[in-house]
Design a protein around this motif. Sequence first.
Motif: not given
Length: 178
Positions: A32-39, A42-47
């Motif tokens: 199973f694959y899941f993408h991982v993002a920083s909190e 996710l909060r700012t949408g800033d690259m």
Amino acid sequence: MTPAEALALAEKHAEAGMVVDHTTLRETDFGFYFHVASEAYLRTGDMMDMPVDSCGVLVDRKTGHVHGLGSAFDLQYWLDAYDRGLHLPTDVIVLTVSDRQRAAFALERLQMSYVIPEVAYGETWTVPRHYNTKDFVRSFDSLPSRFERQNLIFRMHELDAIATNTDLTIALEPHADG
């Protein structure tokens, strides 16, 4: 293993400040694959808040082991490589050779190595050495020739090129002690 169990394992594996995105679930033969993002992202949408060196995680459906995927390749590369077992130590067996020099050059692109343990100062050193063209050409004298315990996770494109190469035929086997 269910997707929910895999998600729980992935979340347990996530580093502080990182979030496993359950909406990105992709099921493969391997797991199973899941993408991982920083909190923060996710909060700012800033690259600038996106994590570096992460393509997400892959949870092995048989063992529950969580594999962090790097950013060297795209997601499909990683999924294919894991489905093919290239994350495990692999034995490369050369079955046939029609052009010795070109076959050796093709094998060199796999960047295979071997270790000869050396004892010095009361320690055993295991420094890897890469096979070279001469080593490969010499190995063709008695086929099949076997190159044990190779790390091929980053060499899927080269393996695919060899599969279409008429200069040699190889087989891949999981190393016996995996």
